[in-house]
Scaffold this motif. Structure first.
Motif, PDB file in Angstrom:
ATOM      1  N   ALA A 186     -63.609  68.921  89.151  1.00 45.38           N
ATOM      2  CA  ALA A 186     -62.396  68.100  89.066  1.00 45.38           C
ATOM      3  C   ALA A 186     -61.757  68.235  87.692  1.00 45.38           C
ATOM      4  O   ALA A 186     -60.526  68.330  87.570  1.00 45.38           O
ATOM      5  CB  ALA A 186     -62.732  66.639  89.360  1.00 45.38           C
ATOM      6  N   ALA A 187     -62.584  68.280  86.644  1.00 48.16           N
ATOM      7  CA  ALA A 187     -62.057  68.455  85.291  1.00 48.16           C
ATOM      8  C   ALA A 187     -61.402  69.818  85.137  1.00 48.16           C
ATOM      9  O   ALA A 187     -60.361  69.944  84.484  1.00 48.16           O
ATOM     10  CB  ALA A 187     -63.177  68.285  84.268  1.00 48.16           C
ATOM     11  N   ALA A 188     -61.999  70.847  85.744  1.00 49.49           N
ATOM     12  CA  ALA A 188     -61.410  72.183  85.675  1.00 49.49           C
ATOM     13  C   ALA A 188     -60.055  72.216  86.375  1.00 49.49           C
ATOM     14  O   ALA A 188     -59.092  72.788  85.859  1.00 49.49           O
ATOM     15  CB  ALA A 188     -62.364  73.199  86.308  1.00 49.49           C
ATOM     16  N   ARG A 189     -59.960  71.573  87.541  1.00 45.32           N
ATOM     17  CA  ARG A 189     -58.689  71.548  88.263  1.00 45.32           C
ATOM     18  C   ARG A 189     -57.641  70.751  87.487  1.00 45.32           C
ATOM     19  O   ARG A 189     -56.467  71.141  87.416  1.00 45.32           O
ATOM     20  CB  ARG A 189     -58.899  70.962  89.662  1.00 45.32           C
ATOM     21  CG  ARG A 189     -59.635  71.903  90.610  1.00 45.32           C
ATOM     22  CD  ARG A 189     -59.557  71.391  92.040  1.00 45.32           C
ATOM     23  NE  ARG A 189     -60.310  70.151  92.188  1.00 45.32           N
ATOM     24  CZ  ARG A 189     -61.589  70.092  92.553  1.00 45.32           C
ATOM     25  NH1 ARG A 189     -62.264  71.205  92.800  1.00 45.32           N
ATOM     26  NH2 ARG A 189     -62.197  68.922  92.675  1.00 45.32           N
ATOM     27  N   ASP A 190     -58.066  69.632  86.890  1.00 45.45           N
ATOM     28  CA  ASP A 190     -57.129  68.824  86.107  1.00 45.45           C
ATOM     29  C   ASP A 190     -56.592  69.602  84.911  1.00 45.45           C
ATOM     30  O   ASP A 190     -55.460  69.356  84.459  1.00 45.45           O
ATOM     31  CB  ASP A 190     -57.811  67.544  85.611  1.00 45.45           C
ATOM     32  CG  ASP A 190     -58.092  66.554  86.739  1.00 45.45           C
ATOM     33  OD1 ASP A 190     -57.522  66.728  87.830  1.00 45.45           O
ATOM     34  OD2 ASP A 190     -58.879  65.626  86.510  1.00 45.45           O
ATOM     35  N   ALA A 191     -57.400  70.521  84.395  1.00 46.97           N
ATOM     36  CA  ALA A 191     -56.982  71.349  83.258  1.00 46.97           C
ATOM     37  C   ALA A 191     -56.117  72.520  83.696  1.00 46.97           C
ATOM     38  O   ALA A 191     -55.687  73.328  82.856  1.00 46.97           O
ATOM     39  CB  ALA A 191     -58.202  71.847  82.491  1.00 46.97           C
ATOM     40  N   GLY A 192     -55.872  72.646  85.008  1.00 43.85           N
ATOM     41  CA  GLY A 192     -55.042  73.726  85.515  1.00 43.85           C
ATOM     42  C   GLY A 192     -55.745  75.053  85.625  1.00 43.85           C
ATOM     43  O   GLY A 192     -55.094  76.103  85.687  1.00 43.85           O
ATOM     44  N   ARG A 193     -57.071  75.041  85.676  1.00 44.97           N
ATOM     45  CA  ARG A 193     -57.814  76.297  85.750  1.00 44.97           C
ATOM     46  C   ARG A 193     -57.854  76.833  87.172  1.00 44.97           C
ATOM     47  O   ARG A 193     -58.104  76.092  88.127  1.00 44.97           O
ATOM     48  CB  ARG A 193     -59.246  76.103  85.241  1.00 44.97           C
ATOM     49  CG  ARG A 193     -59.347  75.739  83.782  1.00 44.97           C
ATOM     50  CD  ARG A 193     -60.798  75.630  83.336  1.00 44.97           C
ATOM     51  NE  ARG A 193     -61.540  76.853  83.583  1.00 44.97           N
ATOM     52  CZ  ARG A 193     -62.810  77.024  83.208  1.00 44.97           C
ATOM     53  NH1 ARG A 193     -63.459  76.043  82.591  1.00 44.97           N
ATOM     54  NH2 ARG A 193     -63.422  78.164  83.451  1.00 44.97           N
TER      55      ARG A 193
END
Length: 332
Positions: free
Chosen positions: A195-202
């Motif tokens: 979820a953190a990776a997706r929130d960072a736009g990765r």
């Protein structure tokens, strides 16, 4: 031939027999393991040991399962990573972690101040230097570049357990290397990472590479004693992070039972009331049972778990563990 599933071998900072470390790396390569990593603490310089291993192996991916960020500047971390990646023909992974007050203040004599922010800054600075960029200096000085060819392909993994560090790994890291995380909580924490990776736009996601302590023996009493050492030692002698994490994840009662059973910190007793921790945190029992326990980690989403070998054991015993848990073909 079917491709094998990802599986690595890792050693703790307590394994200080240099010749044994090198032997285990060579044996891991012979048996088909994917990676071999060492944790740097208060013993040998991990870069020097890994350079020697690089010259004795040809395929095995090498890395620091964790090197703490207080002992080196971002520049010396980047120089070590670039040097080892070149020496190993592109086989090096840099694993970083926030360490502990004992390491920062008691060994490197620097304040353990805002470790997550320090880990984030070090990760970004190292990545920039490896890409050939100037250091993002915080002193007002013009940043310098490394005087060697860029090595932008070096993967950076973060050893993360707490919510903030897991989020940081999701935002910045190529891989996530948690240690001493309960298997029943792994999938949820991995979801938080993603979820953190997706929130960072990765578009990509960090590879999940948990380190799992091994306690394997055909003798049940020996296996339980080894598993108890892992749990008792890490909950009473390795700082507050591990007990704090287990309490947060719902194992507070078991943690208190272990702590109460080892009041001097010189024993590693795990009472029956806390045996759940042996199954949650280690691969224990005979080889068949340990392999079945490893399957739980794959089912929970581990992509390249690493079996963590106990320090100080007889070399023949460690070889037998490597043989017993060697990588298996992927199921069709």
């Amino acid at each position: 031939m079917s491709a094998t599933r990802g599986l690595g071998v890792a050693l703790t900072p307590m394994e200080t027999r240099r010749e044994v470390v090198i032997h285990l790396a060579e044996r891991a390569e012979q048996l088909g393991y994917d990676a071999f990593t060492v944790a740097e603490g208060w013993g040998w310089d991990a870069g020097v040991v890994l350079a020697e291993i690089a010259g004795r192996t040809a395929r095995l991916r090498l890395g620091t399962s964790v090197v703490n960020i207080w002992g080196r500047s971002a520049a010396t971390l980047a120089m070590m990573a670039a040097s080892l990646d070149a020496a190993s023909d592109g086989r090096f992974t840099l694993g970083l972690g926030a360490g502990s007050p004992a390491l920062a203040e008691g060994l490197h004599d620097v304040p353990f101040d805002d470790p997550i922010a320090h880990l984030a800054a070090a990760t970004q600075q190292v990545r920039g230097l490896l890409a050939g960029e100037r250091l993002r200096a915080t002193t007002g000085q013009k940043g310098m570049r490394l005087g060697v060819p860029p090595r932008p392909g070096v993967a950076i993994h973060l050893a993360a357990l707490g919510p903030r560090s897991v989020r940081l790994a999701g935002e910045l890291a190529d891989g996530w290397d948690p240690f001493f995380l309960p298997v029943s909580a792994f999938a949820q924490v991995r979801d938080d990472l993603r979820a953190a990776a997706r929130d960072a736009g990765r578009a990509d996601l960090p590879t999940a590479c948990p380190g799992i302590p091994t306690a394997v023996s055909d003798d049940p009493a020996t296996a339980r004693e080894a598993a108890s050492w892992w749990v008792g030692f890490y909950l009473t002698a390795m700082g507050p992070l591990y007990p704090r994490t287990l309490r947060r994840l719902g194992f507070g009662d078991a943690v208190e039972e272990v702590v109460a059973s080892n009041p001097t910190g010189r024993t590693t007793v795990v009472p029956e009331s806390a045996e759940v921790l042996l199954d949650e945190l280690t691969l224990t029992g005979d080889p068949e049972r340990a392999r079945a326990m490893l399957e739980r980690w794959y089912a929970a989403g581990a992509e390249r778990p690493a079996i963590v070998l106990p320090p100080g054991r007889d070399v023949d015993e460690l070889d037998a563990v490597l043989e017993a848990l060697r990588p298996q073909p992927r199921s069709s």
